[in-house]
Write a protein that holds these residues in place. Sequence first.
Motif, PDB file in Angstrom:
ATOM      1  N   ALA A 192     -71.038 -23.274  -9.270  1.00 15.16           N
ATOM      2  CA  ALA A 192     -71.367 -24.702  -9.311  1.00 15.16           C
ATOM      3  C   ALA A 192     -70.173 -25.578  -8.967  1.00 15.16           C
ATOM      4  O   ALA A 192     -70.226 -26.793  -9.115  1.00 15.16           O
ATOM      5  CB  ALA A 192     -71.908 -25.066 -10.685  1.00 15.16           C
ATOM      6  N   MET A 193     -69.079 -24.974  -8.498  1.00 13.02           N
ATOM      7  CA  MET A 193     -67.874 -25.743  -8.143  1.00 13.02           C
ATOM      8  C   MET A 193     -68.129 -26.903  -7.188  1.00 13.02           C
ATOM      9  O   MET A 193     -67.640 -28.004  -7.422  1.00 13.02           O
ATOM     10  CB  MET A 193     -66.826 -24.825  -7.506  1.00 13.02           C
ATOM     11  CG  MET A 193     -65.964 -24.098  -8.481  1.00 13.02           C
ATOM     12  SD  MET A 193     -65.302 -25.134  -9.753  1.00 13.02           S
ATOM     13  CE  MET A 193     -64.766 -23.897 -10.887  1.00 13.02           C
ATOM     14  N   PRO A 194     -68.862 -26.675  -6.092  1.00  9.96           N
ATOM     15  CA  PRO A 194     -69.061 -27.782  -5.156  1.00  9.96           C
ATOM     16  C   PRO A 194     -69.718 -28.994  -5.815  1.00  9.96           C
ATOM     17  O   PRO A 194     -69.284 -30.123  -5.601  1.00  9.96           O
ATOM     18  CB  PRO A 194     -69.976 -27.180  -4.089  1.00  9.96           C
ATOM     19  CG  PRO A 194     -69.768 -25.726  -4.175  1.00  9.96           C
ATOM     20  CD  PRO A 194     -69.473 -25.439  -5.610  1.00  9.96           C
ATOM     21  N   GLN A 195     -70.730 -28.732  -6.655  1.00 11.10           N
ATOM     22  CA  GLN A 195     -71.389 -29.831  -7.349  1.00 11.10           C
ATOM     23  C   GLN A 195     -70.377 -30.591  -8.198  1.00 11.10           C
ATOM     24  O   GLN A 195     -70.381 -31.804  -8.279  1.00 11.10           O
ATOM     25  CB  GLN A 195     -72.465 -29.334  -8.320  1.00 11.10           C
ATOM     26  CG  GLN A 195     -73.697 -28.788  -7.698  1.00 11.10           C
ATOM     27  CD  GLN A 195     -73.612 -27.297  -7.537  1.00 11.10           C
ATOM     28  OE1 GLN A 195     -72.697 -26.801  -6.893  1.00 11.10           O
ATOM     29  NE2 GLN A 195     -74.553 -26.576  -8.104  1.00 11.10           N
ATOM     30  N   ARG A 203     -71.709 -23.405   0.218  1.00 17.31           N
ATOM     31  CA  ARG A 203     -71.976 -24.833   0.212  1.00 17.31           C
ATOM     32  C   ARG A 203     -70.715 -25.650   0.428  1.00 17.31           C
ATOM     33  O   ARG A 203     -70.729 -26.854   0.389  1.00 17.31           O
ATOM     34  CB  ARG A 203     -72.624 -25.250  -1.113  1.00 17.31           C
ATOM     35  CG  ARG A 203     -74.027 -24.745  -1.275  1.00 17.31           C
ATOM     36  CD  ARG A 203     -75.002 -25.446  -0.346  1.00 17.31           C
ATOM     37  NE  ARG A 203     -76.354 -24.978  -0.534  1.00 17.31           N
ATOM     38  CZ  ARG A 203     -76.874 -23.934   0.089  1.00 17.31           C
ATOM     39  NH1 ARG A 203     -76.147 -23.246   0.944  1.00 17.31           N
ATOM     40  NH2 ARG A 203     -78.112 -23.569  -0.143  1.00 17.31           N
ATOM     41  N   MET A 204     -69.599 -25.000   0.617  1.00 15.85           N
ATOM     42  CA  MET A 204     -68.337 -25.710   0.854  1.00 15.85           C
ATOM     43  C   MET A 204     -67.451 -24.807   1.684  1.00 15.85           C
ATOM     44  O   MET A 204     -67.535 -23.605   1.557  1.00 15.85           O
ATOM     45  CB  MET A 204     -67.612 -25.945  -0.462  1.00 15.85           C
ATOM     46  CG  MET A 204     -68.011 -27.175  -1.187  1.00 15.85           C
ATOM     47  SD  MET A 204     -66.906 -27.352  -2.575  1.00 15.85           S
ATOM     48  CE  MET A 204     -66.385 -29.003  -2.338  1.00 15.85           C
ATOM     49  N   PRO A 205     -66.560 -25.389   2.495  1.00 13.06           N
ATOM     50  CA  PRO A 205     -65.631 -24.523   3.216  1.00 13.06           C
ATOM     51  C   PRO A 205     -64.752 -23.784   2.206  1.00 13.06           C
ATOM     52  O   PRO A 205     -64.265 -24.386   1.259  1.00 13.06           O
ATOM     53  CB  PRO A 205     -64.800 -25.484   4.054  1.00 13.06           C
ATOM     54  CG  PRO A 205     -65.313 -26.824   3.795  1.00 13.06           C
ATOM     55  CD  PRO A 205     -66.323 -26.797   2.721  1.00 13.06           C
ATOM     56  N   PHE A 233     -58.098 -32.142 -11.692  1.00  8.54           N
ATOM     57  CA  PHE A 233     -56.935 -31.244 -11.727  1.00  8.54           C
ATOM     58  C   PHE A 233     -57.279 -29.931 -12.423  1.00  8.54           C
ATOM     59  O   PHE A 233     -56.840 -28.858 -11.994  1.00  8.54           O
ATOM     60  CB  PHE A 233     -55.746 -31.917 -12.407  1.00  8.54           C
ATOM     61  CG  PHE A 233     -55.030 -32.897 -11.505  1.00  8.54           C
ATOM     62  CD1 PHE A 233     -54.536 -32.497 -10.276  1.00  8.54           C
ATOM     63  CD2 PHE A 233     -54.843 -34.218 -11.883  1.00  8.54           C
ATOM     64  CE1 PHE A 233     -53.885 -33.394  -9.435  1.00  8.54           C
ATOM     65  CE2 PHE A 233     -54.202 -35.121 -11.057  1.00  8.54           C
ATOM     66  CZ  PHE A 233     -53.719 -34.709  -9.833  1.00  8.54           C
ATOM     67  N   VAL A 234     -58.068 -29.993 -13.495  1.00  8.25           N
ATOM     68  CA  VAL A 234     -58.406 -28.759 -14.224  1.00  8.25           C
ATOM     69  C   VAL A 234     -59.256 -27.835 -13.340  1.00  8.25           C
ATOM     70  O   VAL A 234     -59.000 -26.630 -13.266  1.00  8.25           O
ATOM     71  CB  VAL A 234     -59.137 -29.082 -15.547  1.00  8.25           C
ATOM     72  CG1 VAL A 234     -59.650 -27.809 -16.200  1.00  8.25           C
ATOM     73  CG2 VAL A 234     -58.197 -29.799 -16.501  1.00  8.25           C
ATOM     74  N   VAL A 235     -60.233 -28.410 -12.646  1.00  9.14           N
ATOM     75  CA  VAL A 235     -61.065 -27.584 -11.765  1.00  9.14           C
ATOM     76  C   VAL A 235     -60.227 -26.954 -10.657  1.00  9.14           C
ATOM     77  O   VAL A 235     -60.369 -25.771 -10.350  1.00  9.14           O
ATOM     78  CB  VAL A 235     -62.197 -28.428 -11.156  1.00  9.14           C
ATOM     79  CG1 VAL A 235     -62.780 -27.749  -9.939  1.00  9.14           C
ATOM     80  CG2 VAL A 235     -63.285 -28.630 -12.170  1.00  9.14           C
TER      81      VAL A 235
END
Lengths: 472, 105
Positions: free
Chosen positions: A100-103, A357-359, B89-91
């Motif tokens: 879920a990083m891109p979100q 969903r992201m480069p 920054f944390v992510v």
Amino acid sequence: MDTYISQIGVTTGDVILEFSYLIAAIMFVIGLKFMSHPETARKGNIWAAVGMGLAMVTTLFLHRENGQTISLINGMVVVAAIVFGSILGIIIARRVKMTAMPQLVSLFNATGGGASALVALMEYSNPANESALVTLLGLVIGSIAFSGSMIAYGKLDGKVGDIFAKWTTYFNIFMLVVIAAVMVYMLAFDHDMATMTILSYILLVLALIYGVMFVMPIGGADMPVVISLLNSLTGIAAAMAGFIYHNQAMILGGIFVGSAGAILTLLMCKAMNRSLLNVIIGAFGGGGAGVDKEHGAVKEITLSDASVLLAYSQKVVIVPGYGLAVAQAQFVANELVQLLENKGVEVKFAIHPVAGRMPGHMNVLLAEADVPYTKLVEMDDINPDMPNTDVTVIIGANDVVNPAALDDPSSPIYGMPIINAHESKNIIVMKRGMGKGYAGIENFLFFDDKTRMLFGNAKDSLQKLVSEIKEL
Amino acid sequence: MEQILIYFYENKEALFIIALTIFLGIEVISNVPSVLHTPLMSGANAISGVIIIGGIILLGHTDLSTISLNMILGIFAVIFGTLNVVGGFVVTDRMLEMFKKKKKK
């Protein structure tokens, strides 16, 4: 020295404050520079964070307005808000899954844009503020970044659908014209305060609507480009607010992110061989392309056949896509790779620049599973090797291996470089079902004579495959 | 029109900063391996939270003796800005942590 400084109305604190902004600005630049190399990336992030922390602390203690520093009560309210925001931010950032990083990036970008819009909105009704133009620009750009990023977040999270319609393009152009007209009206004529305040709220609403409608028709592989573009907008909005306060750290930081984000956006467009204008109009998802082309039935493969095929190959290339991320299959994928390598099979991952969903989405995901850096090969480097590849395993990828991009000018993705999976000797496609890819178009690779389908959740399929190979 | 010209003249230093910073941003990003695109976007996103400075200045000098719209919006601006900075920054660190773990091997 102290006396001269006080004569021109400047305190030692002011000097320290400005110096701290200079240091913060330098740390932003060095931080981002460090972040552009894998070796120093983590250090770079910390540099930028320390720079930000420094600027926040000195502002809190040393900033003066009309000769007054921030009072104790105000300071406590500010600190309370920062503590609350920090705790919330850390919890959200720590808890979210890697998929879920891109979100998440989109969500945090929205909050930044929102903050810019709020600051501009309040400063607009402040009579001491003389920079009406930049204030309005900050308000509009910040609002667009806020609502646009929220929609992008909702789309990536599967909460918001796409709207594809011809009228959205015209509607958006119309909205831009209206927003520009309202701005000119506000700047060119003198109005009383009450009218201006009402107009600024109208502008806020218009910009918010535009942000929503701007992202709504965009979908598919274009999503990363939009997030990068919105990220760039947030930077510019922060810089506009920097103008209001004559604050060099905000101007530099904002413009720096703005230009870095813009160039990143263009790099991504280039990777997909699409123009930015095309992305914004949202030409994807038209469907109907190539439907008249005949295709046979897909052929399935059993797990035992697949495991034998893989275990007795020389060269295997794995093409990961969003399906791998959704199924959280990166750890099992790595297990499969190690198993095959122990059997003497050469295994590589082929990374398409916009897979996921992201480069870089796939790189991050596979790094999490401890896949060595050297195993990840970029598209341009692996393509010459594809004809010598015995088996290509496609895990949850679709559009990035669609040969229509090469030979079907009517296809919406025509011209996008792909990983030439169709050139390898055998192809195994792991897929949940016969659904179309994110771009919503048919993939004739699946009907190729060399292709075998392995239906099911990527993680389950890989797990079964691993145990089959172990028993060989 | 004249106002705009005067405004530009008064802010000429800032315009210098803008022009040079644009080139700086292009220069820094141009040679980045695609492996780092996501963390870099995330890191840049965190830096764009620099608006928090504006939020602190604004809320720091707002009259808090009565509950006003400005006070509420100001608090939201600071919370939003902090979310962008701290969360960002944390992510980014979480993403980059994984690159480091692998290097130790």
